[in-house]
Enzyme design. Sequence first.
Site, PDB file in Angstrom:
ATOM      1  N   SER A 153     144.084  43.918   2.407  1.00  0.00           N
ATOM      2  CA  SER A 153     143.337  42.617   2.398  1.00  0.00           C
ATOM      3  C   SER A 153     144.304  41.349   2.236  1.00  0.00           C
ATOM      4  CB  SER A 153     142.202  42.904   1.212  1.00  0.00           C
ATOM      5  OG  SER A 153     141.380  41.682   1.385  1.00  0.00           O
ATOM      6  N   ASP A 231     133.212  46.929   6.965  1.00  0.00           N
ATOM      7  CA  ASP A 231     133.739  46.209   6.065  1.00  0.00           C
ATOM      8  C   ASP A 231     132.942  44.790   6.041  1.00  0.00           C
ATOM      9  OD1 ASP A 231     135.436  44.298   4.640  1.00  0.00           O
ATOM     10  OD2 ASP A 231     137.213  45.658   5.522  1.00  0.00           O
ATOM     11  N   HIS A 268     135.687  48.124   3.088  1.00  0.00           N
ATOM     12  CA  HIS A 268     136.778  47.497   2.727  1.00  0.00           C
ATOM     13  C   HIS A 268     137.500  48.273   1.361  1.00  0.00           C
ATOM     14  CE1 HIS A 268     139.212  43.649   2.935  1.00  0.00           C
ATOM     15  NE2 HIS A 268     139.278  43.675   1.648  1.00  0.00           N
TER      16      HIS A 268
HETATM   17  N1  LIG Z   1     134.459  40.191  -6.436  1.00  0.00           N
HETATM   18  C1  LIG Z   1     134.579  41.708  -6.220  1.00  0.00           C
HETATM   19  C2  LIG Z   1     135.361  41.952  -4.962  1.00  0.00           C
HETATM   20  C3  LIG Z   1     136.876  41.933  -5.093  1.00  0.00           C
HETATM   21  C4  LIG Z   1     137.157  42.890  -3.869  1.00  0.00           C
HETATM   22  O1  LIG Z   1     136.771  43.483  -3.203  1.00  0.00           O
HETATM   23  N2  LIG Z   1     138.739  42.944  -4.116  1.00  0.00           N
HETATM   24  C5  LIG Z   1     139.318  43.828  -3.205  1.00  0.00           C
HETATM   25  C6  LIG Z   1     140.337  43.086  -2.550  1.00  0.00           C
HETATM   26  S1  LIG Z   1     139.497  41.997  -1.287  1.00  0.00           S
HETATM   27  C7  LIG Z   1     140.829  41.119  -0.547  1.00  0.00           C
HETATM   28  O2  LIG Z   1     141.881  40.862  -1.036  1.00  0.00           O
HETATM   29  C8  LIG Z   1     140.139  44.960  -3.846  1.00  0.00           C
HETATM   30  O3  LIG Z   1     140.895  45.664  -3.660  1.00  0.00           O
HETATM   31  N3  LIG Z   1     139.291  45.353  -5.102  1.00  0.00           N
HETATM   32  C9  LIG Z   1     140.004  46.175  -6.144  1.00  0.00           C
HETATM   33  C10 LIG Z   1     139.587  47.532  -6.035  1.00  0.00           C
HETATM   34  O4  LIG Z   1     140.049  48.283  -6.689  1.00  0.00           O
HETATM   35  O5  LIG Z   1     138.520  47.781  -5.235  1.00  0.00           O
HETATM   36  C11 LIG Z   1     135.138  42.424  -7.587  1.00  0.00           C
HETATM   37  O6  LIG Z   1     135.552  41.622  -8.347  1.00  0.00           O
HETATM   38  O7  LIG Z   1     134.963  43.664  -7.460  1.00  0.00           O
END
Ligand SMILES: N[C@@H](CCC(=O)N[C@@H](CSC=O)C(=O)NCC(=O)O)C(=O)O
Length: 290
Positions: A153, A231, A268
């Site tokens: 991401s 996603d 995602h």
């Molecule tokens: N606000 C939400 C969503 C944040 C989220 O989905 N972050 C992703 C990366 S998005 C793009 O860079 C992520 O990798 N989250 C961490 C995980 O371990 O899944 C939230 O705070 O959950």
Amino acid sequence: MPGTLEELSSSKAFGGNLIKYRFKSAALGGLDAKFNLFLPANAETSNVPVIFFLAGLTCTEDNGAQKGNFLGPAAKEGIAILFTDTSPRGAGIEGEDDDWEFGTGAGFYLDATNPKYALYYKMRTHIQFEIPQVLEISGLPIDVKRMSIFGHSMGGHGALCIYLASKSQQFRSASAFAPISNPINAPWGQKAFAGYLLTGLNEAKEQYDATELISRHSDPVHILIDYGTADQFYKAGQLLPENFLDAARKAGYDEAQVRVREQKGHDHSYYFVSTFAEDHVHFHAKFLKA
Ligand SMILES: N[C@@H](CCC(=O)N[C@@H](CSC=O)C(=O)NCC(=O)O)C(=O)O
């Protein structure tokens, strides 16, 4: 000059060790920076190649190490994986913790030029120059002449931009899981660039947009990208991998140099990342062992 490395913890995994380090980062204004380093068993007897993993928004150096499913494949290949953080921590800038898309956990892998952030938010320098320098002077069994880079991401954006900005020389290959591929045209990127950069999109176009960078690139590249059709951020127009692919083909890169794969039904999350983790480690291993 970065400070010396302090080992905070070490956990045995897949015959090797996952070690957490901390050092005083000059790039991040003297704040403490952490990273996790997976060293495979063969690092006990020789220097090994390394792949840098850059995580996404809200993450730390732990998300990829704990949930990415990279350690087993890296152990089999005899390759180290270095998991970096996503922003400076504790800069104390007013408003930096208000929002998960900006500030802490969202450094966007750039060097801020807005004076409000410029002292601390230098993640590009931190990843591209400072950590390799720390590795080189630390005596760790890493061969800094054999490095590749990947990310998820926001981290996919960072990996592609750092790879392309270094003219695909410093890192031998780049890959990305659901990267923010054309951030100047995506809400996450536009928000980050407006906040961190003095001239916003103008600076971003030059240095921090993988689609812009590949369209001006002419050196040989080794790039692999995966994204999922389910996603939520892809569907919301944050990732735009088609724009990157289109620009790469127009710049003359074929499937052998730039491969973008649509993965049906994947979202995602790290379930998606971990499904294709082994594939990506093997992809980099070809170039790291050449
Ligand atoms: N606000 C939400 C969503 C944040 C989220 O989905 N972050 C992703 C990366 S998005 C793009 O860079 C992520 O990798 N989250 C961490 C995980 O371990 O899944 C939230 O705070 O959950």
